[in-house]
Design an enzyme around this catalytic site. Structure first.
Site, PDB file in Angstrom:
ATOM      1  N   LYS A 267      -4.298  56.635 -33.141  1.00  0.00           N
ATOM      2  CA  LYS A 267      -5.007  57.138 -34.317  1.00  0.00           C
ATOM      3  C   LYS A 267      -5.612  58.486 -33.977  1.00  0.00           C
ATOM      4  O   LYS A 267      -6.225  58.648 -32.915  1.00  0.00           O
ATOM      5  CB  LYS A 267      -6.106  56.170 -34.767  1.00  0.00           C
TER       6      LYS A 267
ATOM      7  N   HIS B 221      -6.595  59.879 -39.722  1.00  0.00           N
ATOM      8  CA  HIS B 221      -7.787  60.025 -40.557  1.00  0.00           C
ATOM      9  C   HIS B 221      -7.799  61.473 -41.033  1.00  0.00           C
ATOM     10  O   HIS B 221      -7.890  62.397 -40.209  1.00  0.00           O
ATOM     11  CB  HIS B 221      -9.062  59.702 -39.780  1.00  0.00           C
TER      12      HIS B 221
ATOM     13  N   ASN C 148      -5.369  57.115 -43.639  1.00  0.00           N
ATOM     14  CA  ASN C 148      -6.725  56.591 -43.483  1.00  0.00           C
ATOM     15  C   ASN C 148      -7.725  57.632 -43.960  1.00  0.00           C
ATOM     16  O   ASN C 148      -7.534  58.824 -43.772  1.00  0.00           O
ATOM     17  CB  ASN C 148      -6.979  56.228 -42.015  1.00  0.00           C
TER      18      ASN C 148
ATOM     19  N   CYS D  40     -12.251  59.259 -32.695  1.00  0.00           N
ATOM     20  CA  CYS D  40     -13.690  59.012 -32.796  1.00  0.00           C
ATOM     21  C   CYS D  40     -14.469  60.337 -32.799  1.00  0.00           C
ATOM     22  O   CYS D  40     -14.297  61.158 -31.895  1.00  0.00           O
ATOM     23  CB  CYS D  40     -14.159  58.135 -31.633  1.00  0.00           C
TER      24      CYS D  40
ATOM     25  N   GLN E   1      -7.834  48.347 -29.144  1.00  0.00           N
ATOM     26  CA  GLN E   1      -8.011  49.798 -29.184  1.00  0.00           C
ATOM     27  C   GLN E   1      -8.661  50.273 -27.883  1.00  0.00           C
ATOM     28  O   GLN E   1      -9.735  49.794 -27.513  1.00  0.00           O
ATOM     29  CB  GLN E   1      -8.885  50.193 -30.373  1.00  0.00           C
TER      30      GLN E   1
ATOM     31  N   GLU F 263     -17.169  51.087 -34.194  1.00  0.00           N
ATOM     32  CA  GLU F 263     -17.960  50.469 -33.141  1.00  0.00           C
ATOM     33  C   GLU F 263     -19.229  49.854 -33.708  1.00  0.00           C
ATOM     34  O   GLU F 263     -19.945  50.468 -34.485  1.00  0.00           O
ATOM     35  CB  GLU F 263     -18.326  51.510 -32.073  1.00  0.00           C
TER      36      GLU F 263
END
Length: 306
Positions: free
Chosen positions: A132, A161, A192, A91, A61, A2
């Site tokens: 994700k 991630h 990732n 996030c 997204q 972001e």
């Protein structure tokens, strides 16, 4: 990312790198069906076939915790031309997690599945719906459950991630977990986290067993990294990389200048230099020069000289 990987940065990175697709910054879905203008604010590419100027497709997204609203918003943006939807379960930001979004959702695999399922049902079958996630919130105890929930709900791909929310961005990324996830899901798995260099990519591929990779901060530090990976070419060293990267600073200034008012322009240039600086000594020197400046007219001569 972001406030970082906006349309101007996407345009620059895809012009000079080799990417199969981009994922937009997250569009927050909270309590309403968002108007078209909101989606276009995050994705000006929607007016141009939802691809960057160099032709790289951009998937949208979405971040939110209400399955019905997530589905309705996915349907709307697909009707506007989005070629794919990506759902954010990764996030780590406190504000996002405090409002029940991002990695916070990984504590409830059943809800994760409901969100993916609602989005999958809401958009036409040919439209890919990916997700994700991180390895978990506080720990990894639900990592496999979440991956299975995402697959069973109909996702077409999963990016992981390789850290928990609590681990944030502290190294190392735990790529070995991707190999464990690959044992329980069959959908395409995208690695990732901490892929900063070509050597990192090679080690990540070996440890994780993945064939697909997402670059985030690594692409900002080295805009040539995706090209090096695609061409299986580690490059010519830091000094030579910098000689190719430094002209991009002026390109970025120009594309950003066309998209942002003066009060934001300086911050955008400083922001990218802060990512470049740890990898290249001249970038650190330039960042030190530019950091105290507040006018684009002060910054421009330094970029031109660089």
């Amino acid at each position: 990312m972001e406030g970082v990987a906006d349309h101007s940065m996407r345009a620059l990175l895809t012009e000079h790198g080799h990417f199969d697709l981009c994922i937009s910054e997250f569009v927050r879905v909270s309590n309403t069906l968002l108007p078209e203008r909101v989606f276009k604010r995050y994705l000006p590419e929607l007016d141009h076939g939802c691809q960057t100027p160099s032709g790289c497709p951009v998937h949208v997204q979405l971040l939110g915790s209400d399955p019905q609203l997530m589905g309705e918003n996915a349907q709307r943006v697909v009707e506007m031309g989005a070629p794919g939807i990506d759902i954010n379960f990764g996030c780590p930001a406190k504000m996002v997690n405090r409002h029940g979004g991002g990695a916070q959702l990984l504590q409830e695999p059943e809800l994760v599945a409901r969100i993916v399922s609602a989005v999958r049902r809401a958009v036409p079958d040919p439209i890919p719906v990916s997700a994700k996630m991180r390895l978990g919130y506080e720990d990894t105890c639900l990592a496999l459950d979440n991956a299975c929930a995402i697959e069973s709900a109909g996702a077409s791909a999963l990016t992981v991630h390789a850290r928990t929310k609590v681990q944030g961005y502290r190294p190392p990324a735990h790529w070995e977990w991707l190999a464990r996830i690959k044992e329980v899901v069959s959908l395409p798995l995208v690695a990732n986290g901490d892929i900063w260099s070509y050597d990192d990519y090679l080690r990540c591929a070996q440890v994780s067993g993945c064939e697909h990779f997402m670059l985030g901060r690594g692409a900002l530090r080295n805009p040539l990294l995706s090209r090096q990976i695609q061409q299986r070419n580690p490059g010519l060293g830091r000094e030579q990389e910098w000689q190719q990267i430094r002209p991009l600073l002026l390109d970025f200034y120009k594309v950003t200048c066309a998209s942002y008012p003066e009060r934001y322009l300086c911050q955008r240039i400083k922001q990218w230099l802060s990512f470049l600086a740890p990898g290249y000594e001249p970038a650190q020197e330039l960042f030190n020069q530019i950091k105290p400046l507040h006018s684009s007219q002060q910054i421009l001569p330094l970029l031109e000289a660089a």
